[in-house]
Motif scaffolding. Structure first.
Motif, short mmCIF file in Angstrom:
data_model
loop_
_atom_site.label_atom_id
_atom_site.label_comp_id
_atom_site.label_asym_id
_atom_site.label_seq_id
_atom_site.Cartn_x
_atom_site.Cartn_y
_atom_site.Cartn_z
N LEU A 1 0.84 -1.19 0.00
CA LEU A 1 0.00 0.00 0.00
C LEU A 1 0.87 1.25 0.00
O LEU A 1 2.04 1.20 0.39
CB LEU A 1 -0.97 0.01 1.18
CG LEU A 1 -0.40 -0.11 2.59
CD1 LEU A 1 -0.01 1.25 3.15
CD2 LEU A 1 -1.43 -0.75 3.50
N ILE A 2 0.29 2.33 -0.44
CA ILE A 2 0.96 3.62 -0.48
C ILE A 2 0.31 4.49 0.59
O ILE A 2 -0.92 4.58 0.65
CB ILE A 2 0.83 4.26 -1.87
CG1 ILE A 2 1.50 3.37 -2.92
CG2 ILE A 2 1.42 5.67 -1.88
CD1 ILE A 2 1.15 3.72 -4.35
N THR A 3 1.14 5.11 1.43
CA THR A 3 0.62 5.92 2.53
C THR A 3 1.51 7.12 2.78
O THR A 3 2.70 7.11 2.44
CB THR A 3 0.52 5.07 3.83
OG1 THR A 3 -0.04 5.88 4.86
CG2 THR A 3 1.86 4.53 4.27
N ASP A 4 0.92 8.14 3.39
CA ASP A 4 1.69 9.29 3.84
C ASP A 4 2.27 9.05 5.23
O ASP A 4 3.01 9.89 5.74
CB ASP A 4 0.80 10.54 3.88
CG ASP A 4 0.37 10.99 2.50
OD1 ASP A 4 1.14 10.82 1.54
OD2 ASP A 4 -0.76 11.51 2.38
N TYR A 5 1.89 7.93 5.85
CA TYR A 5 2.30 7.63 7.22
C TYR A 5 2.93 6.24 7.28
O TYR A 5 2.32 5.28 7.75
CB TYR A 5 1.09 7.71 8.16
CG TYR A 5 0.45 9.08 8.12
CD1 TYR A 5 1.01 10.13 8.83
CD2 TYR A 5 -0.67 9.32 7.34
CE1 TYR A 5 0.45 11.40 8.78
CE2 TYR A 5 -1.24 10.58 7.29
CZ TYR A 5 -0.67 11.62 8.01
OH TYR A 5 -1.23 12.87 7.95
N GLU B 1 1.20 -5.97 12.80
CA GLU B 1 0.07 -6.55 13.53
C GLU B 1 -0.54 -7.71 12.75
O GLU B 1 -1.09 -8.64 13.33
CB GLU B 1 -1.00 -5.49 13.79
CG GLU B 1 -0.61 -4.45 14.81
CD GLU B 1 -1.54 -3.25 14.84
OE1 GLU B 1 -2.58 -3.26 14.15
OE2 GLU B 1 -1.21 -2.28 15.55
N ASN B 2 -0.44 -7.65 11.43
CA ASN B 2 -0.99 -8.68 10.56
C ASN B 2 0.06 -9.71 10.15
O ASN B 2 -0.19 -10.54 9.28
CB ASN B 2 -1.59 -8.04 9.30
CG ASN B 2 -2.90 -7.39 9.59
OD1 ASN B 2 -3.93 -8.04 9.54
ND2 ASN B 2 -2.89 -6.11 9.93
N LYS B 3 1.23 -9.60 10.76
CA LYS B 3 2.34 -10.51 10.46
C LYS B 3 2.68 -10.51 8.98
O LYS B 3 2.99 -11.54 8.39
CB LYS B 3 2.04 -11.92 10.97
CG LYS B 3 1.90 -11.97 12.48
CD LYS B 3 1.62 -13.37 12.95
CE LYS B 3 1.57 -13.53 14.44
NZ LYS B 3 0.92 -12.61 15.25
N ARG B 4 2.58 -9.34 8.38
CA ARG B 4 2.95 -9.16 6.97
C ARG B 4 4.36 -8.60 6.92
O ARG B 4 4.75 -7.79 7.76
CB ARG B 4 2.00 -8.19 6.27
CG ARG B 4 0.56 -8.65 6.16
CD ARG B 4 0.30 -9.64 5.04
NE ARG B 4 0.62 -9.15 3.73
CZ ARG B 4 -0.25 -8.65 2.87
NH1 ARG B 4 -1.52 -8.55 3.19
NH2 ARG B 4 0.14 -8.25 1.68
N GLN B 5 5.10 -8.99 5.92
CA GLN B 5 6.47 -8.53 5.75
C GLN B 5 6.49 -7.02 5.50
O GLN B 5 5.69 -6.49 4.73
CB GLN B 5 7.13 -9.25 4.59
CG GLN B 5 8.57 -8.88 4.39
CD GLN B 5 9.21 -9.66 3.27
OE1 GLN B 5 8.55 -10.44 2.60
NE2 GLN B 5 10.48 -9.46 3.06
N MET C 1 3.55 0.47 8.80
CA MET C 1 4.40 -0.62 9.28
C MET C 1 3.79 -1.27 10.52
O MET C 1 3.83 -2.49 10.67
CB MET C 1 5.81 -0.10 9.57
CG MET C 1 6.58 0.22 8.30
SD MET C 1 8.17 1.04 8.56
CE MET C 1 8.98 -0.08 9.67
N GLU C 2 3.20 -0.47 11.40
CA GLU C 2 2.54 -1.01 12.59
C GLU C 2 1.42 -1.97 12.20
O GLU C 2 1.30 -3.06 12.75
CB GLU C 2 1.97 0.12 13.45
CG GLU C 2 2.99 0.96 14.15
CD GLU C 2 2.38 2.20 14.81
OE1 GLU C 2 1.14 2.36 14.79
OE2 GLU C 2 3.17 3.01 15.34
N VAL C 3 0.59 -1.54 11.26
CA VAL C 3 -0.54 -2.37 10.83
C VAL C 3 -0.04 -3.64 10.14
O VAL C 3 -0.55 -4.73 10.38
CB VAL C 3 -1.50 -1.57 9.92
CG1 VAL C 3 -2.60 -2.47 9.38
CG2 VAL C 3 -2.10 -0.40 10.68
#
Length: 99
Positions: A79-83, A93-97, A88-90
């Motif tokens: 995903l693309i984010t400004d934050y 939390e989802n155990k995604r790389q 990274m926290e999310v």
């Protein structure tokens, strides 16, 4: 104005009508490997369809944690984010790389 529509000046070399309005067909016709839709357009069904067409999906601009969770649940590839710290926290939390 809609950018992905018949007669749109934004479709470039893709003939919207010849691909039947199918964004996956259009993307593969252009040789694209990634679709980057607005996050509000992401559904599990359209992500699965893009993956079946061999495309990765990276929605933009996903800034709120619930929206990040929703696109992750839809099985996007990133995903693309400004934050980025929030993202990274999310992801963690989802155990995604996190790259």
């Amino acid at each position: 104005a809609k950018t992905w529509a018949s007669g749109s000046k934004w479709t470039g070399d893709v003939d919207y009508d010849k691909v039947g309005g199918d964004v996956n067909k259009a993307a593969t016709q252009l040789g694209a490997e990634i679709l980057s839709p607005e996050y509000k357009l992401v559904t599990p069904e359209n992500v699965a369809s893009a993956h079946e067409a061999g495309l990765q999906v990276l929605p933009w601009t996903v800034n709120e944690k619930p929206d990040m969770q929703a696109v992750i649940d839809a099985k996007v590839d990133g995903l693309i984010t400004d934050y980025p710290t929030r993202g990274m926290e999310v992801l963690k939390e989802n155990k995604r790389q996190v790259l």
